[in-house]
Design a protein around this motif. Structure first.
Motif, PDB file in Angstrom:
ATOM      1  N   ARG A   7       0.856  -1.177   0.000  1.00  0.00           N
ATOM      2  CA  ARG A   7       0.000   0.000   0.000  1.00  0.00           C
ATOM      3  C   ARG A   7       0.900   1.236   0.000  1.00  0.00           C
ATOM      4  O   ARG A   7       1.919   1.263   0.691  1.00  0.00           O
ATOM      5  CB  ARG A   7      -0.885   0.047   1.248  1.00  0.00           C
ATOM      6  N   ILE A   8       0.484   2.242  -0.762  1.00  0.00           N
ATOM      7  CA  ILE A   8       1.236   3.495  -0.758  1.00  0.00           C
ATOM      8  C   ILE A   8       0.712   4.328   0.399  1.00  0.00           C
ATOM      9  O   ILE A   8      -0.492   4.487   0.570  1.00  0.00           O
ATOM     10  CB  ILE A   8       1.097   4.244  -2.094  1.00  0.00           C
ATOM     11  N   LEU A   9       1.644   4.834   1.167  1.00  0.00           N
ATOM     12  CA  LEU A   9       1.305   5.597   2.359  1.00  0.00           C
ATOM     13  C   LEU A   9       1.122   7.071   2.013  1.00  0.00           C
ATOM     14  O   LEU A   9       1.990   7.676   1.387  1.00  0.00           O
ATOM     15  CB  LEU A   9       2.434   5.431   3.370  1.00  0.00           C
ATOM     16  N   ASP A  10      -0.003   7.639   2.389  1.00  0.00           N
ATOM     17  CA  ASP A  10      -0.261   9.061   2.210  1.00  0.00           C
ATOM     18  C   ASP A  10       0.347   9.781   3.413  1.00  0.00           C
ATOM     19  O   ASP A  10      -0.260   9.848   4.480  1.00  0.00           O
ATOM     20  CB  ASP A  10      -1.759   9.335   2.108  1.00  0.00           C
ATOM     21  N   GLU A  11       1.542  10.282   3.220  1.00  0.00           N
ATOM     22  CA  GLU A  11       2.280  10.883   4.333  1.00  0.00           C
ATOM     23  C   GLU A  11       1.615  12.140   4.875  1.00  0.00           C
ATOM     24  O   GLU A  11       1.843  12.507   6.026  1.00  0.00           O
ATOM     25  CB  GLU A  11       3.721  11.175   3.904  1.00  0.00           C
ATOM     26  N   SER A  12       0.771  12.781   4.090  1.00  0.00           N
ATOM     27  CA  SER A  12       0.108  14.002   4.573  1.00  0.00           C
ATOM     28  C   SER A  12      -0.898  13.680   5.675  1.00  0.00           C
ATOM     29  O   SER A  12      -1.290  14.561   6.430  1.00  0.00           O
ATOM     30  CB  SER A  12      -0.593  14.723   3.425  1.00  0.00           C
ATOM     31  N   GLN A  13      -1.309  12.433   5.776  1.00  0.00           N
ATOM     32  CA  GLN A  13      -2.287  12.030   6.787  1.00  0.00           C
ATOM     33  C   GLN A  13      -1.640  11.518   8.077  1.00  0.00           C
ATOM     34  O   GLN A  13      -2.331  11.140   9.015  1.00  0.00           O
ATOM     35  CB  GLN A  13      -3.203  10.925   6.227  1.00  0.00           C
ATOM     36  N   LEU A  14      -0.327  11.467   8.111  1.00  0.00           N
ATOM     37  CA  LEU A  14       0.367  10.905   9.272  1.00  0.00           C
ATOM     38  C   LEU A  14       0.578  11.937  10.378  1.00  0.00           C
ATOM     39  O   LEU A  14       0.821  13.116  10.110  1.00  0.00           O
ATOM     40  CB  LEU A  14       1.725  10.334   8.853  1.00  0.00           C
ATOM     41  N   ASP A  15       0.525  11.459  11.601  1.00  0.00           N
ATOM     42  CA  ASP A  15       0.780  12.274  12.784  1.00  0.00           C
ATOM     43  C   ASP A  15       2.285  12.532  12.855  1.00  0.00           C
ATOM     44  O   ASP A  15       3.082  11.605  12.914  1.00  0.00           O
ATOM     45  CB  ASP A  15       0.303  11.490  14.019  1.00  0.00           C
ATOM     46  N   THR A  16       2.680  13.796  12.847  1.00  0.00           N
ATOM     47  CA  THR A  16       4.104  14.124  12.870  1.00  0.00           C
ATOM     48  C   THR A  16       4.658  14.259  14.286  1.00  0.00           C
ATOM     49  O   THR A  16       5.832  14.520  14.459  1.00  0.00           O
ATOM     50  CB  THR A  16       4.383  15.436  12.103  1.00  0.00           C
ATOM     51  N   SER A  17       3.818  14.077  15.284  1.00  0.00           N
ATOM     52  CA  SER A  17       4.294  14.233  16.655  1.00  0.00           C
ATOM     53  C   SER A  17       4.957  12.962  17.185  1.00  0.00           C
ATOM     54  O   SER A  17       5.627  12.995  18.203  1.00  0.00           O
ATOM     55  CB  SER A  17       3.147  14.637  17.583  1.00  0.00           C
ATOM     56  N   LYS A  18       4.771  11.835  16.493  1.00  0.00           N
ATOM     57  CA  LYS A  18       5.402  10.598  16.944  1.00  0.00           C
ATOM     58  C   LYS A  18       5.998   9.849  15.762  1.00  0.00           C
ATOM     59  O   LYS A  18       5.653  10.100  14.601  1.00  0.00           O
ATOM     60  CB  LYS A  18       4.412   9.724  17.708  1.00  0.00           C
ATOM     61  N   ILE A  19       6.882   8.937  16.059  1.00  0.00           N
ATOM     62  CA  ILE A  19       7.592   8.192  15.023  1.00  0.00           C
ATOM     63  C   ILE A  19       6.702   7.092  14.446  1.00  0.00           C
ATOM     64  O   ILE A  19       6.187   6.254  15.176  1.00  0.00           O
ATOM     65  CB  ILE A  19       8.898   7.586  15.579  1.00  0.00           C
ATOM     66  N   LEU A  20       6.543   7.142  13.121  1.00  0.00           N
ATOM     67  CA  LEU A  20       5.778   6.148  12.372  1.00  0.00           C
ATOM     68  C   LEU A  20       6.610   5.719  11.163  1.00  0.00           C
ATOM     69  O   LEU A  20       7.685   6.275  10.920  1.00  0.00           O
ATOM     70  CB  LEU A  20       4.451   6.748  11.897  1.00  0.00           C
ATOM     71  N   ILE A  21       6.093   4.784  10.382  1.00  0.00           N
ATOM     72  CA  ILE A  21       6.783   4.423   9.148  1.00  0.00           C
ATOM     73  C   ILE A  21       6.870   5.668   8.266  1.00  0.00           C
ATOM     74  O   ILE A  21       5.957   6.497   8.257  1.00  0.00           O
ATOM     75  CB  ILE A  21       6.085   3.249   8.423  1.00  0.00           C
ATOM     76  N   HIS A  22       7.975   5.824   7.612  1.00  0.00           N
ATOM     77  CA  HIS A  22       8.311   6.954   6.740  1.00  0.00           C
ATOM     78  C   HIS A  22       8.628   8.220   7.507  1.00  0.00           C
ATOM     79  O   HIS A  22       8.686   9.297   6.919  1.00  0.00           O
ATOM     80  CB  HIS A  22       7.237   7.199   5.682  1.00  0.00           C
ATOM     81  N   SER A  23       8.843   8.110   8.814  1.00  0.00           N
ATOM     82  CA  SER A  23       9.309   9.255   9.594  1.00  0.00           C
ATOM     83  C   SER A  23      10.815   9.390   9.401  1.00  0.00           C
ATOM     84  O   SER A  23      11.535   8.400   9.333  1.00  0.00           O
ATOM     85  CB  SER A  23       9.043   9.054  11.089  1.00  0.00           C
ATOM     86  N   ASN A  24      11.258  10.625   9.326  1.00  0.00           N
ATOM     87  CA  ASN A  24      12.693  10.913   9.388  1.00  0.00           C
ATOM     88  C   ASN A  24      12.972  11.223  10.847  1.00  0.00           C
ATOM     89  O   ASN A  24      12.307  12.085  11.427  1.00  0.00           O
ATOM     90  CB  ASN A  24      13.049  12.118   8.516  1.00  0.00           C
ATOM     91  N   VAL A  25      13.915  10.512  11.432  1.00  0.00           N
ATOM     92  CA  VAL A  25      14.197  10.711  12.850  1.00  0.00           C
ATOM     93  C   VAL A  25      15.671  10.987  13.075  1.00  0.00           C
ATOM     94  O   VAL A  25      16.531  10.470  12.372  1.00  0.00           O
ATOM     95  CB  VAL A  25      13.773   9.483  13.704  1.00  0.00           C
ATOM     96  N   LYS A  26      15.923  11.824  14.043  1.00  0.00           N
ATOM     97  CA  LYS A  26      17.292  12.051  14.509  1.00  0.00           C
ATOM     98  C   LYS A  26      17.308  11.560  15.943  1.00  0.00           C
ATOM     99  O   LYS A  26      16.495  11.991  16.761  1.00  0.00           O
ATOM    100  CB  LYS A  26      17.677  13.525  14.440  1.00  0.00           C
ATOM    101  N   ILE A  27      18.217  10.629  16.221  1.00  0.00           N
ATOM    102  CA  ILE A  27      18.327  10.059  17.565  1.00  0.00           C
ATOM    103  C   ILE A  27      19.738  10.256  18.084  1.00  0.00           C
ATOM    104  O   ILE A  27      20.685  10.392  17.312  1.00  0.00           O
ATOM    105  CB  ILE A  27      17.941   8.556  17.574  1.00  0.00           C
ATOM    106  N   LYS A  28      19.834  10.276  19.411  1.00  0.00           N
ATOM    107  CA  LYS A  28      21.134  10.473  20.054  1.00  0.00           C
ATOM    108  C   LYS A  28      21.382   9.312  20.993  1.00  0.00           C
ATOM    109  O   LYS A  28      20.548   9.019  21.871  1.00  0.00           O
ATOM    110  CB  LYS A  28      21.126  11.788  20.827  1.00  0.00           C
ATOM    111  N   ASN A  29      22.502   8.630  20.816  1.00  0.00           N
ATOM    112  CA  ASN A  29      22.895   7.544  21.696  1.00  0.00           C
ATOM    113  C   ASN A  29      23.310   8.173  23.024  1.00  0.00           C
ATOM    114  O   ASN A  29      24.245   8.964  23.077  1.00  0.00           O
ATOM    115  CB  ASN A  29      24.057   6.753  21.072  1.00  0.00           C
ATOM    116  N   THR A  30      22.606   7.829  24.099  1.00  0.00           N
ATOM    117  CA  THR A  30      22.866   8.486  25.384  1.00  0.00           C
ATOM    118  C   THR A  30      24.190   8.058  26.007  1.00  0.00           C
ATOM    119  O   THR A  30      24.727   8.781  26.842  1.00  0.00           O
ATOM    120  CB  THR A  30      21.727   8.213  26.386  1.00  0.00           C
ATOM    121  N   SER A  31      24.737   6.913  25.594  1.00  0.00           N
ATOM    122  CA  SER A  31      25.992   6.463  26.206  1.00  0.00           C
ATOM    123  C   SER A  31      27.220   7.140  25.617  1.00  0.00           C
ATOM    124  O   SER A  31      28.206   7.355  26.313  1.00  0.00           O
ATOM    125  CB  SER A  31      26.134   4.940  26.109  1.00  0.00           C
TER     126      SER A  31
END
Length: 157
Positions: free
Chosen positions: A74-98
């Motif tokens: 299925r093609i994901l309509d990214e305009s319908q996705l919640d941008t406040s949490k991480i979902l498929i097709h999210s671009n995320v920046k994470i920091k390794n705490t160690s």
């Protein structure tokens, strides 16, 4: 029963192109190799024939799997996705705490995975551990080496 997977338009196009290549180019090539080997005589001791038949078997299995994936894609309509949490097709920046290192990834379907280019599978341990998290949250993810802790720095589409 097959599992529905979500793809970007480019990712689904790539899958369909690969399926077309296998069906329209590779399948006829292997069929011709079998015919050529069959023309050489005794099939019981014909290594070329047996190798071509084995290649055909692998090819048909791969085609069947790809057809199944495409049928359930299925093609994901990214305009319908919640941008406040991480979902498929999210671009995320994470920091390794160690160690304080930061990483940027785009969470994608398994067949679109390309870690070198920052595309991480949602079904990988890290991908699963990040799903549903929000900016500022801490994700404790079990990986083969133990537990890693990542702070969610940024989420975008």
């Amino acid at each position: 029963m097959s599992e529905i997977s979500y793809y970007s338009p480019e990712g689904l196009k790539k899958l369909k192109e690969e399926l077309h290549q296998l069906e329209q180019v590779e399948r006829p090539r292997v069929t011709q190799e079998i015919a050529d080997a069959r023309d050489k005589g005794d099939l019981s001791e014909n290594a070329e024939y047996h190798a071509a038949k084995e290649e055909q078997s692998h090819l048909e299995t791969k085609i069947a799997k790809l057809k199944n994936i495409v049928a359930n894609a299925r093609i994901l309509d990214e305009s319908q996705l919640d941008t406040s949490k991480i979902l498929i097709h999210s671009n995320v920046k994470i920091k390794n705490t160690s160690n304080g290192m930061e990483f940027s990834y785009r969470l994608v379907a398994d067949s679109e995975t390309d870690v070198r280019n920052g595309k991480l599978s949602v079904n990988s341990p890290i991908g699963k551990g990040l799903l549903g998290k929000k900016v500022g949250e801490l994700a404790e993810i079990k990986v083969p080496n133990g537990i890693m802790k990542f702070e969610i720095v940024e989420i975008s589409r």
